[in-house]
Design a protein around this motif. Structure first.
Motif, PDB file in Angstrom:
ATOM      1  N   SER A   1       0.820  -1.208   0.000  1.00  0.00           N
ATOM      2  CA  SER A   1       0.000   0.000   0.000  1.00  0.00           C
ATOM      3  C   SER A   1       0.859   1.265   0.000  1.00  0.00           C
ATOM      4  CB  SER A   1      -0.909   0.008   1.230  1.00  0.00           C
ATOM      5  OG  SER A   1      -1.586   1.249   1.339  1.00  0.00           O
ATOM      6  N   LEU A   2       0.412   2.256  -0.765  1.00  0.00           N
ATOM      7  CA  LEU A   2       1.082   3.557  -0.809  1.00  0.00           C
ATOM      8  C   LEU A   2       0.314   4.612  -0.017  1.00  0.00           C
ATOM      9  CD1 LEU A   2       2.145   3.674  -4.586  1.00  0.00           C
ATOM     10  CD2 LEU A   2       3.567   3.139  -2.595  1.00  0.00           C
ATOM     11  N   ASP A   3      -0.661   4.201   0.764  1.00  0.00           N
ATOM     12  CA  ASP A   3      -1.443   5.152   1.559  1.00  0.00           C
ATOM     13  C   ASP A   3      -0.529   5.948   2.485  1.00  0.00           C
ATOM     14  OD1 ASP A   3      -3.722   4.262   0.362  1.00  0.00           O
ATOM     15  OD2 ASP A   3      -4.425   3.061   2.064  1.00  0.00           O
TER      16      ASP A   3
ATOM     17  N   VAL B   1       3.221   8.930  -7.629  1.00  0.00           N
ATOM     18  CA  VAL B   1       2.654   9.809  -8.655  1.00  0.00           C
ATOM     19  C   VAL B   1       1.238   9.355  -8.962  1.00  0.00           C
ATOM     20  CG1 VAL B   1       2.917  10.693 -11.009  1.00  0.00           C
ATOM     21  CG2 VAL B   1       4.953  10.155  -9.641  1.00  0.00           C
ATOM     22  N   VAL B   2       0.288  10.285  -8.875  1.00  0.00           N
ATOM     23  CA  VAL B   2      -1.110   9.937  -9.154  1.00  0.00           C
ATOM     24  C   VAL B   2      -1.706  10.790 -10.264  1.00  0.00           C
ATOM     25  CG1 VAL B   2      -1.548   9.062  -6.836  1.00  0.00           C
ATOM     26  CG2 VAL B   2      -1.934  11.483  -7.323  1.00  0.00           C
ATOM     27  N   GLY B   3      -0.940  11.766 -10.768  1.00  0.00           N
ATOM     28  CA  GLY B   3      -1.431  12.647 -11.829  1.00  0.00           C
ATOM     29  C   GLY B   3      -0.477  12.643 -13.010  1.00  0.00           C
ATOM     30  N   ASN B   4      -0.576  13.683 -13.811  1.00  0.00           N
ATOM     31  CA  ASN B   4       0.284  13.828 -14.975  1.00  0.00           C
ATOM     32  C   ASN B   4       1.535  14.602 -14.584  1.00  0.00           C
ATOM     33  OD1 ASN B   4      -1.684  12.514 -16.438  1.00  0.00           O
ATOM     34  ND2 ASN B   4      -2.592  14.390 -17.241  1.00  0.00           N
ATOM     35  N   ALA B   5       2.503  13.896 -14.011  1.00  0.00           N
ATOM     36  CA  ALA B   5       3.695  14.531 -13.452  1.00  0.00           C
ATOM     37  C   ALA B   5       4.443  15.351 -14.491  1.00  0.00           C
ATOM     38  CB  ALA B   5       4.616  13.460 -12.859  1.00  0.00           C
TER      39      ALA B   5
ATOM     40  N   SER C   1       6.523  11.162 -18.573  1.00  0.00           N
ATOM     41  CA  SER C   1       5.738  10.353 -17.645  1.00  0.00           C
ATOM     42  C   SER C   1       4.425  10.002 -18.325  1.00  0.00           C
ATOM     43  CB  SER C   1       5.457  11.135 -16.360  1.00  0.00           C
ATOM     44  OG  SER C   1       6.638  11.399 -15.652  1.00  0.00           O
ATOM     45  N   PRO C   2       3.944   8.774 -18.190  1.00  0.00           N
ATOM     46  CA  PRO C   2       2.661   8.423 -18.807  1.00  0.00           C
ATOM     47  C   PRO C   2       1.530   9.233 -18.186  1.00  0.00           C
ATOM     48  CG  PRO C   2       3.412   6.683 -17.327  1.00  0.00           C
ATOM     49  CD  PRO C   2       4.550   7.648 -17.456  1.00  0.00           C
ATOM     50  N   PRO C   3       0.646   9.814 -18.994  1.00  0.00           N
ATOM     51  CA  PRO C   3      -0.474  10.577 -18.445  1.00  0.00           C
ATOM     52  C   PRO C   3      -1.490   9.651 -17.787  1.00  0.00           C
ATOM     53  CG  PRO C   3      -0.619  10.463 -20.842  1.00  0.00           C
ATOM     54  CD  PRO C   3       0.685   9.841 -20.464  1.00  0.00           C
TER      55      PRO C   3
ATOM     56  N   GLY D   1      -7.078   6.784 -11.623  1.00  0.00           N
ATOM     57  CA  GLY D   1      -6.968   6.098 -10.341  1.00  0.00           C
ATOM     58  C   GLY D   1      -5.677   5.320 -10.189  1.00  0.00           C
ATOM     59  N   GLU D   2      -4.823   5.345 -11.206  1.00  0.00           N
ATOM     60  CA  GLU D   2      -3.556   4.619 -11.143  1.00  0.00           C
ATOM     61  C   GLU D   2      -2.570   5.325 -10.218  1.00  0.00           C
ATOM     62  OE1 GLU D   2       0.145   3.211 -14.039  1.00  0.00           O
ATOM     63  OE2 GLU D   2      -1.780   3.786 -14.933  1.00  0.00           O
ATOM     64  N   GLU D   3      -1.776   4.539  -9.498  1.00  0.00           N
ATOM     65  CA  GLU D   3      -0.689   5.044  -8.668  1.00  0.00           C
ATOM     66  C   GLU D   3       0.628   4.523  -9.231  1.00  0.00           C
ATOM     67  OE1 GLU D   3      -2.383   5.333  -4.133  1.00  0.00           O
ATOM     68  OE2 GLU D   3      -1.781   3.361  -4.871  1.00  0.00           O
ATOM     69  N   ARG D   4       1.581   5.416  -9.357  1.00  0.00           N
ATOM     70  CA  ARG D   4       2.930   5.020  -9.768  1.00  0.00           C
ATOM     71  C   ARG D   4       3.884   5.288  -8.612  1.00  0.00           C
ATOM     72  NH1 ARG D   4       5.238   8.276 -13.907  1.00  0.00           N
ATOM     73  NH2 ARG D   4       6.529   6.494 -14.536  1.00  0.00           N
ATOM     74  N   LEU D   5       4.830   4.378  -8.402  1.00  0.00           N
ATOM     75  CA  LEU D   5       5.919   4.621  -7.460  1.00  0.00           C
ATOM     76  C   LEU D   5       7.183   4.721  -8.293  1.00  0.00           C
ATOM     77  CD1 LEU D   5       6.723   4.989  -4.515  1.00  0.00           C
ATOM     78  CD2 LEU D   5       7.233   2.548  -4.417  1.00  0.00           C
TER      79      LEU D   5
END
Length: 213
Positions: free
Chosen positions: A46-48, A109-113, A179-181, A186-190
């Motif tokens: 989890s990334l919470d 990352v949860v948005g369009n970094a 970075s992929p948009p 709802g996708e999370e990237r680490l």
């Protein structure tokens, strides 16, 4: 058959291998992306509540510094394995680039970094995605030396490690990537990014470049 039809294909600007020795290819002037296609990587839970980790550390102290930084995050069982993996990557990167210190950033990352295509103002940057979609890059290929280049979008696989050559070393031949948009999906990237410390004269440009990946 004339000589033009039997020319050997132009060398690829991308080098791929299944061992960490892939990294050495980035020292080749004709290569602007070296990819270690790892067969496995540590799993991430989890990334919470996870906050960005960013630091400059001596290579021989990177693991200890990362353990300290993870201790400031909400406790999670996966932290120790990722910290060890990051430290190992930092050591391999530093060995290739002849660095005594490394700059490390790990962020959720949860948005369009940085969704625009760009080349970073760095010498070489290490990028690895531990969760989510990998960094996208442009492959340029030609069949013969006098043929127009064909540009194709590609992506790093999850867990693959790329050394991206930037403008300081490659000028206009620096690898173009983004970075992929993912905003709204709802996708999370680490995302892990490792750089060398900037020269004083490029520090301001480097600080802006550090925000990209």
């Amino acid at each position: 058959m004339n000589s033009a039809t039997i020319l050997a294909p132009v060398r690829s600007h991308v080098h791929r291998a299944r061992t960490v020795e892939a990294f050495a290819a980035i020292l080749d002037p004709d290569v602007n992306l070296a990819i270690w296609e790892r067969p496995s990587m540590p799993s991430v839970g989890s990334l919470d509540g996870f906050g960005t980790i960013q630091m400059t550390a001596p290579v021989d102290r990177a693991h200890a510094a990362l353990i300290d930084a993870f201790a400031q995050q909400p406790p999670a069982a996966w932290h120790a394995d990722i910290a060890a993996d990051m430290a190992a990557l930092a050591q391999s990167f530093a060995a290739i680039m002849n660095l005594s210190h490394v700059v490390i950033r790990l962020e959720c990352v949860v948005g369009n970094a940085c969704k625009r295509w760009h080349a970073d103002y760095v010498s070489v940057r290490l990028i690895c995605t531990y969760r989510g979609s990998g960094t996208q890059w442009i492959k340029r290929s030609v069949e013969t030396a006098d043929a127009p280049a064909v540009e194709t979008q590609r992506s790093l696989a999850l867990g693959a490690v790329g050394l991206f050559k930037g403008r300081i070393l490659a000028g206009q031949q620096a690898i173009v990537h983004r970075s992929p948009p993912i905003a709204g999906t709802g996708e999370e990237r680490l995302l892990l990014v490792i750089d060398g410390p900037p020269p004083e004269e490029t520090a301001a440009l480097w600080e802006r470049a550090m925000q990209r990946g």
